[in-house]
Design a protein around this motif. Structure first.
Motif, PDB file in Angstrom:
ATOM      1  N   ASN A   1       2.214  36.909   3.356  1.00 24.64           N
ATOM      2  CA  ASN A   1       1.327  37.078   4.502  1.00 24.64           C
ATOM      3  C   ASN A   1       2.071  37.133   5.839  1.00 24.64           C
ATOM      4  OD1 ASN A   1      -1.463  36.972   3.271  1.00 24.64           O
ATOM      5  ND2 ASN A   1      -0.503  35.185   2.348  1.00 24.64           N
ATOM      6  N   LYS A   2       3.424  37.117   5.768  1.00 23.86           N
ATOM      7  CA  LYS A   2       4.261  37.192   6.963  1.00 23.86           C
ATOM      8  C   LYS A   2       3.883  36.116   7.985  1.00 23.86           C
ATOM      9  CE  LYS A   2       5.261  42.129   6.549  1.00 23.86           C
ATOM     10  NZ  LYS A   2       4.826  42.392   5.237  1.00 23.86           N
ATOM     11  N   LEU A   3       3.763  34.884   7.470  1.00 18.45           N
ATOM     12  CA  LEU A   3       3.383  33.746   8.294  1.00 18.45           C
ATOM     13  C   LEU A   3       4.443  32.660   8.229  1.00 18.45           C
ATOM     14  CD1 LEU A   3      -0.343  33.641   7.238  1.00 18.45           C
ATOM     15  CD2 LEU A   3       0.530  34.273   9.491  1.00 18.45           C
ATOM     16  N   ILE A   4       4.350  31.717   9.143  1.00 15.05           N
ATOM     17  CA  ILE A   4       5.307  30.619   9.207  1.00 15.05           C
ATOM     18  C   ILE A   4       4.769  29.421   8.443  1.00 15.05           C
ATOM     19  CG2 ILE A   4       6.449  28.967  10.735  1.00 15.05           C
ATOM     20  CD1 ILE A   4       6.325  31.188  12.898  1.00 15.05           C
ATOM     21  N   LEU A   5       5.609  28.868   7.581  1.00 16.33           N
ATOM     22  CA  LEU A   5       5.327  27.610   6.894  1.00 16.33           C
ATOM     23  C   LEU A   5       6.399  26.638   7.357  1.00 16.33           C
ATOM     24  CD1 LEU A   5       4.048  25.709   4.851  1.00 16.33           C
ATOM     25  CD2 LEU A   5       5.366  26.865   3.056  1.00 16.33           C
ATOM     26  N   LEU A   6       6.001  25.677   8.163  1.00 18.58           N
ATOM     27  CA  LEU A   6       6.933  24.727   8.769  1.00 18.58           C
ATOM     28  C   LEU A   6       6.728  23.355   8.156  1.00 18.58           C
ATOM     29  CD1 LEU A   6       8.987  24.076  11.060  1.00 18.58           C
ATOM     30  CD2 LEU A   6       7.000  23.605  12.502  1.00 18.58           C
ATOM     31  N   MET A   7       7.819  22.725   7.770  1.00 22.72           N
ATOM     32  CA  MET A   7       7.763  21.372   7.220  1.00 22.72           C
ATOM     33  C   MET A   7       8.258  20.396   8.275  1.00 22.72           C
ATOM     34  SD  MET A   7       6.668  22.394   4.399  1.00 22.72           S
ATOM     35  CE  MET A   7       6.412  20.755   3.781  1.00 22.72           C
ATOM     36  N   HIS A   8       7.668  19.205   8.308  1.00 22.82           N
ATOM     37  CA  HIS A   8       8.168  18.166   9.215  1.00 22.82           C
ATOM     38  C   HIS A   8       7.971  16.802   8.576  1.00 22.82           C
ATOM     39  CE1 HIS A   8       4.619  16.087  10.818  1.00 22.82           C
ATOM     40  NE2 HIS A   8       3.993  17.217  10.592  1.00 22.82           N
ATOM     41  N   SER A   9       8.734  15.846   9.071  1.00 23.82           N
ATOM     42  CA  SER A   9       8.638  14.491   8.531  1.00 23.82           C
ATOM     43  C   SER A   9       8.551  13.456   9.651  1.00 23.82           C
ATOM     44  CB  SER A   9       9.856  14.194   7.652  1.00 23.82           C
ATOM     45  OG  SER A   9      11.027  14.259   8.432  1.00 23.82           O
ATOM     46  N   LYS A  10       8.113  13.870  10.785  1.00 25.02           N
ATOM     47  CA  LYS A  10       8.035  12.962  11.923  1.00 25.02           C
ATOM     48  C   LYS A  10       6.579  12.766  12.332  1.00 25.02           C
ATOM     49  CE  LYS A  10      12.557  14.458  13.257  1.00 25.02           C
ATOM     50  NZ  LYS A  10      13.479  13.414  13.464  1.00 25.02           N
ATOM     51  N   ALA A  11       5.782  12.337  11.383  1.00 27.81           N
ATOM     52  CA  ALA A  11       4.336  12.270  11.560  1.00 27.81           C
ATOM     53  C   ALA A  11       3.888  11.382  12.706  1.00 27.81           C
ATOM     54  CB  ALA A  11       3.683  11.808  10.261  1.00 27.81           C
ATOM     55  N   VAL A  12       4.673  10.411  13.077  1.00 24.36           N
ATOM     56  CA  VAL A  12       4.250   9.496  14.144  1.00 24.36           C
ATOM     57  C   VAL A  12       4.952   9.756  15.468  1.00 24.36           C
ATOM     58  CG1 VAL A  12       3.520   7.683  12.561  1.00 24.36           C
ATOM     59  CG2 VAL A  12       5.871   7.721  13.381  1.00 24.36           C
ATOM     60  N   ASP A  13       5.771  10.788  15.551  1.00 28.83           N
ATOM     61  CA  ASP A  13       6.409  11.130  16.821  1.00 28.83           C
ATOM     62  C   ASP A  13       5.350  11.638  17.803  1.00 28.83           C
ATOM     63  OD1 ASP A  13       8.797  10.429  15.751  1.00 28.83           O
ATOM     64  OD2 ASP A  13       9.707  12.423  15.833  1.00 28.83           O
ATOM     65  N   PRO A  14       5.482  11.303  19.090  1.00 31.85           N
ATOM     66  CA  PRO A  14       4.476  11.702  20.083  1.00 31.85           C
ATOM     67  C   PRO A  14       4.108  13.182  20.090  1.00 31.85           C
ATOM     68  CG  PRO A  14       5.946  10.081  21.039  1.00 31.85           C
ATOM     69  CD  PRO A  14       6.507  10.440  19.685  1.00 31.85           C
ATOM     70  N   PRO A  15       5.064  14.128  19.977  1.00 33.41           N
ATOM     71  CA  PRO A  15       4.648  15.537  19.970  1.00 33.41           C
ATOM     72  C   PRO A  15       3.777  15.896  18.767  1.00 33.41           C
ATOM     73  CG  PRO A  15       6.990  15.372  20.438  1.00 33.41           C
ATOM     74  CD  PRO A  15       6.519  14.008  20.015  1.00 33.41           C
ATOM     75  N   ILE A  16       4.049  15.297  17.620  1.00 33.12           N
ATOM     76  CA  ILE A  16       3.273  15.578  16.418  1.00 33.12           C
ATOM     77  C   ILE A  16       1.884  14.964  16.540  1.00 33.12           C
ATOM     78  CG2 ILE A  16       3.155  15.291  13.910  1.00 33.12           C
ATOM     79  CD1 ILE A  16       5.386  17.219  14.993  1.00 33.12           C
ATOM     80  N   VAL A  17       1.813  13.755  17.073  1.00 32.19           N
ATOM     81  CA  VAL A  17       0.519  13.117  17.292  1.00 32.19           C
ATOM     82  C   VAL A  17      -0.316  13.964  18.248  1.00 32.19           C
ATOM     83  CG1 VAL A  17      -0.630  11.087  18.266  1.00 32.19           C
ATOM     84  CG2 VAL A  17       1.367  10.804  16.781  1.00 32.19           C
ATOM     85  N   LYS A  18       0.296  14.460  19.325  1.00 29.20           N
ATOM     86  CA  LYS A  18      -0.411  15.302  20.287  1.00 29.20           C
ATOM     87  C   LYS A  18      -0.874  16.604  19.633  1.00 29.20           C
ATOM     88  CE  LYS A  18      -1.981  16.423  24.301  1.00 29.20           C
ATOM     89  NZ  LYS A  18      -3.133  15.728  24.857  1.00 29.20           N
ATOM     90  N   MET A  19      -0.018  17.211  18.799  1.00 31.85           N
ATOM     91  CA  MET A  19      -0.387  18.442  18.100  1.00 31.85           C
ATOM     92  C   MET A  19      -1.629  18.210  17.250  1.00 31.85           C
ATOM     93  SD  MET A  19       1.691  20.509  15.147  1.00 31.85           S
ATOM     94  CE  MET A  19       1.582  19.095  14.061  1.00 31.85           C
ATOM     95  N   ARG A  20      -1.678  17.091  16.540  1.00 30.71           N
ATOM     96  CA  ARG A  20      -2.857  16.780  15.727  1.00 30.71           C
ATOM     97  C   ARG A  20      -4.105  16.658  16.587  1.00 30.71           C
ATOM     98  NH1 ARG A  20      -0.518  12.122  11.987  1.00 30.71           N
ATOM     99  NH2 ARG A  20       0.418  13.390  10.368  1.00 30.71           N
ATOM    100  N   GLU A  21      -3.955  16.016  17.740  1.00 28.95           N
ATOM    101  CA  GLU A  21      -5.100  15.851  18.637  1.00 28.95           C
ATOM    102  C   GLU A  21      -5.600  17.204  19.120  1.00 28.95           C
ATOM    103  OE1 GLU A  21      -3.641  13.297  21.733  1.00 28.95           O
ATOM    104  OE2 GLU A  21      -3.557  11.546  20.419  1.00 28.95           O
TER     105      GLU A  21
END
Length: 82
Positions: free
Chosen positions: A56-76
């Protein structure tokens, strides 16, 4: 959320057993995906996820920093629809 046309990135904070199913579903609906580690519970599921992103020519990004502020903000932001 996969049906929302204005939402492009798709974060998936889901239980591990659902990663492959939900990631592939989002990719097949044209969504870039950010998935927490572990990617999936089997190598076969990982391969299927990668294939869906490539097909599908899309990005699949993995991360392991679930509690880092940028990730928390992204979820919000994703949860708010914005």
């Amino acid at each position: 959320m996969c049906g929302v046309r204005t939402l492009t990135p798709f974060g998936l904070p889901r239980p591990r057993k659902f990663h492959a199913e939900h990631v592939i579903s989002a990719l097949e609906r044209g969504k870039h995906v950010i998935c927490e580690k572990p990617m999936a519970l089997s190598l076969d599921d990982c391969d299927r996820m990668i294939e869906a992103a490539e097909k599908n020519k899309l990005i699949l990004l993995m991360h392991s920093k679930a509690v880092d502020p940028p990730i928390v903000k992204m979820r919000e932001v994703i949860a708010s629809g914005g």
